[in-house]
Design a protein around this motif. Structure first.
Motif, PDB file in Angstrom:
ATOM      1  N   GLY A   6       0.775  -1.236   0.000  1.00 36.40           N
ATOM      2  CA  GLY A   6       0.000   0.000   0.000  1.00 36.40           C
ATOM      3  C   GLY A   6       0.804   1.282   0.000  1.00 36.40           C
ATOM      4  O   GLY A   6       0.235   2.359   0.137  1.00 36.40           O
ATOM      5  N   ARG A   7       2.117   1.218  -0.189  1.00 29.24           N
ATOM      6  CA  ARG A   7       2.918   2.451  -0.226  1.00 29.24           C
ATOM      7  C   ARG A   7       2.713   3.226  -1.515  1.00 29.24           C
ATOM      8  O   ARG A   7       2.896   4.438  -1.558  1.00 29.24           O
ATOM      9  CB  ARG A   7       4.401   2.128  -0.055  1.00 29.24           C
ATOM     10  CG  ARG A   7       4.747   1.759   1.368  1.00 29.24           C
ATOM     11  CD  ARG A   7       6.236   1.610   1.586  1.00 29.24           C
ATOM     12  NE  ARG A   7       6.442   1.028   2.914  1.00 29.24           N
ATOM     13  CZ  ARG A   7       7.347   0.121   3.198  1.00 29.24           C
ATOM     14  NH1 ARG A   7       8.158  -0.318   2.250  1.00 29.24           N
ATOM     15  NH2 ARG A   7       7.459  -0.357   4.416  1.00 29.24           N
ATOM     16  N   VAL A   8       2.428   2.504  -2.586  1.00 24.51           N
ATOM     17  CA  VAL A   8       2.004   3.133  -3.833  1.00 24.51           C
ATOM     18  C   VAL A   8       0.732   2.438  -4.289  1.00 24.51           C
ATOM     19  O   VAL A   8       0.435   1.314  -3.884  1.00 24.51           O
ATOM     20  CB  VAL A   8       3.095   3.060  -4.928  1.00 24.51           C
ATOM     21  CG1 VAL A   8       4.322   3.855  -4.530  1.00 24.51           C
ATOM     22  CG2 VAL A   8       3.471   1.622  -5.245  1.00 24.51           C
ATOM     23  N   ASP A   9      -0.027   3.133  -5.130  1.00 24.87           N
ATOM     24  CA  ASP A   9      -1.301   2.583  -5.606  1.00 24.87           C
ATOM     25  C   ASP A   9      -1.125   1.677  -6.812  1.00 24.87           C
ATOM     26  O   ASP A   9      -1.955   0.787  -7.033  1.00 24.87           O
ATOM     27  CB  ASP A   9      -2.247   3.732  -5.958  1.00 24.87           C
ATOM     28  CG  ASP A   9      -2.610   4.582  -4.761  1.00 24.87           C
ATOM     29  OD1 ASP A   9      -3.362   4.090  -3.903  1.00 24.87           O
ATOM     30  OD2 ASP A   9      -2.127   5.731  -4.670  1.00 24.87           O
ATOM     31  N   ALA A  10      -0.083   1.907  -7.610  1.00 16.20           N
ATOM     32  CA  ALA A  10       0.076   1.143  -8.844  1.00 16.20           C
ATOM     33  C   ALA A  10       1.514   1.208  -9.315  1.00 16.20           C
ATOM     34  O   ALA A  10       2.297   2.069  -8.893  1.00 16.20           O
ATOM     35  CB  ALA A  10      -0.852   1.687  -9.933  1.00 16.20           C
ATOM     36  N   PHE A  11       1.829   0.290 -10.212  1.00 16.87           N
ATOM     37  CA  PHE A  11       3.145   0.225 -10.849  1.00 16.87           C
ATOM     38  C   PHE A  11       2.965  -0.244 -12.276  1.00 16.87           C
ATOM     39  O   PHE A  11       2.138  -1.119 -12.560  1.00 16.87           O
ATOM     40  CB  PHE A  11       4.061  -0.746 -10.108  1.00 16.87           C
ATOM     41  CG  PHE A  11       5.295  -1.139 -10.890  1.00 16.87           C
ATOM     42  CD1 PHE A  11       6.371  -0.279 -10.995  1.00 16.87           C
ATOM     43  CD2 PHE A  11       5.365  -2.367 -11.535  1.00 16.87           C
ATOM     44  CE1 PHE A  11       7.511  -0.635 -11.717  1.00 16.87           C
ATOM     45  CE2 PHE A  11       6.494  -2.736 -12.258  1.00 16.87           C
ATOM     46  CZ  PHE A  11       7.572  -1.853 -12.342  1.00 16.87           C
ATOM     47  N   PHE A  12       3.740   0.338 -13.186  1.00 19.41           N
ATOM     48  CA  PHE A  12       3.787  -0.183 -14.553  1.00 19.41           C
ATOM     49  C   PHE A  12       5.200  -0.006 -15.104  1.00 19.41           C
ATOM     50  O   PHE A  12       5.923   0.902 -14.716  1.00 19.41           O
ATOM     51  CB  PHE A  12       2.771   0.521 -15.456  1.00 19.41           C
ATOM     52  CG  PHE A  12       3.162   1.929 -15.830  1.00 19.41           C
ATOM     53  CD1 PHE A  12       3.826   2.200 -17.023  1.00 19.41           C
ATOM     54  CD2 PHE A  12       2.859   2.996 -14.993  1.00 19.41           C
ATOM     55  CE1 PHE A  12       4.195   3.497 -17.371  1.00 19.41           C
ATOM     56  CE2 PHE A  12       3.217   4.293 -15.331  1.00 19.41           C
ATOM     57  CZ  PHE A  12       3.889   4.545 -16.526  1.00 19.41           C
ATOM     58  N   GLU A  13       5.567  -0.901 -16.006  1.00 18.40           N
ATOM     59  CA  GLU A  13       6.848  -0.766 -16.696  1.00 18.40           C
ATOM     60  C   GLU A  13       6.852  -1.671 -17.911  1.00 18.40           C
ATOM     61  O   GLU A  13       6.230  -2.741 -17.921  1.00 18.40           O
ATOM     62  CB  GLU A  13       8.029  -1.089 -15.783  1.00 18.40           C
ATOM     63  CG  GLU A  13       9.367  -0.705 -16.403  1.00 18.40           C
ATOM     64  CD  GLU A  13      10.525  -0.699 -15.417  1.00 18.40           C
ATOM     65  OE1 GLU A  13      11.686  -0.654 -15.877  1.00 18.40           O
ATOM     66  OE2 GLU A  13      10.275  -0.753 -14.194  1.00 18.40           O
ATOM     67  N   VAL A  14       7.575  -1.243 -18.918  1.00 20.37           N
ATOM     68  CA  VAL A  14       7.732  -2.011 -20.151  1.00 20.37           C
ATOM     69  C   VAL A  14       9.180  -2.480 -20.245  1.00 20.37           C
ATOM     70  O   VAL A  14      10.106  -1.788 -19.797  1.00 20.37           O
ATOM     71  CB  VAL A  14       7.342  -1.157 -21.384  1.00 20.37           C
ATOM     72  CG1 VAL A  14       8.259   0.045 -21.527  1.00 20.37           C
ATOM     73  CG2 VAL A  14       7.331  -1.981 -22.659  1.00 20.37           C
ATOM     74  N   GLY A  15       9.382  -3.682 -20.798  1.00 19.12           N
ATOM     75  CA  GLY A  15      10.724  -4.158 -21.079  1.00 19.12           C
ATOM     76  C   GLY A  15      11.446  -4.834 -19.935  1.00 19.12           C
ATOM     77  O   GLY A  15      12.668  -4.978 -19.979  1.00 19.12           O
TER      78      GLY A  15
END
Length: 267
Positions: free
Chosen positions: A202-211
């Motif tokens: 819960g420290r961040v709401d979301a994560f995204f990354e490519v590659g």
């Protein structure tokens, strides 16, 4: 608890112990002068500690489960006969480690039949051990954890990472230009495994990354999913090297729409 789940729980425990071997080495070496070389680009670093930590993890796992397969970021590859393969990133966030900057970790995952069934990500600086096994929930230092509940997508704190390749970085900056005005803020920690675990707690709401590579996200994706996160690629499939997305359910759908509109997986 069924027989399979019991086995997965044992693999979770072993993953945490294996990662702990490397984490104990890193606690005393963070920021120290290291022998450094570049891999795919001048910013894609590998140190003597990456190699030493991977060797220590492989030795530990081999002593406990000699028939298992291994795939490590720094080149450790072994076919096994047990049906279990260990996916290892000895230092996820090497640049942070070299600079003595928080945000790096050790990631160890166990895979069976093409599915990750157990994993651990250890943060040597914060002394946190994130662990999970499939169907058994997620834990931090042995205590249950879940993703953030509720939340407004317009206020979401979203983590991401950037490629080592310069042209891809330019494209990622374009995506951020479209995304940033629509959310709360962006965080760039520097290690995908830690980012995924921060979604889980819960420290961040979301994560995204490519590659990303499999060793970057194997354990972290499982931990996030077992903590209640939505985990997928950009178009509803499983997370992959093409795209990794993890988010608390309350913000997942609108964030995915924003990322799809920005063609965030186009590189």
């Amino acid at each position: 608890m069924g027989r399979l789940e019991t086995g997965n729980a044992e693999l979770e425990k072993l993953a945490a112990e294996a990662a702990g071997v490397a984490a104990s080495m890193l606690r005393v070496e963070t920021g120290a002068q290291r022998r450094i070389t570049a891999k795919s680009s001048p910013t894609d670093l590998v140190t003597d500690m990456d190699l030493a930590c991977e060797a220590a993890i492989v030795d530990f796992l081999s002593a406990h489960r000699p028939d298992d397969g291994v795939m490590g970021e720094e080149g450790s590859v072994r076919d096994g006969t047990s049906g279990v393969r260990w996916i290892i990133d000895p230092i996820d966030g090497t640049v942070n480690f070299v600079h003595g900057h928080p945000g790096f970790g050790v990631s160890v995952a166990a895979e069976m039949g093409g599915r990750v069934v157990a994993g651990a990500v250890l943060d040597p600086i914060l002394n946190e051990a994130f662990t999970a096994h499939r169907g058994g929930g997620a834990r931090v230092n042995g205590l249950p954890m879940t993703v953030r509940t509720g939340g407004d997508p317009a206020l979401a704190l979203v983590a991401t990472g950037f490629s080592y390749q310069h042209e891809r970085r330019r494209r990622q900056a374009e995506v951020l230009g479209e995304l940033l005005p629509m959310i709360g803020d962006i965080r760039r920690v520097g290690g995908a495994a830690i980012d995924l675990c921060w979604v889980a707690c819960g420290r961040v709401d979301a994560f995204f990354e490519v590659g990303l590579n499999p060793w970057d996200y194997a354990a972290g994706v499982l931990i996030a999913a077992e903590a209640g996160a939505v985990v997928q690629d950009l178009n509803g499939g499983p997370p992959s090297s093409d795209f990794v997305f993890a988010a608390a359910p309350a913000v997942a759908e609108p964030l995915l729409k924003l990322l799809q509109s920005a063609a965030a997986d186009r590189i």
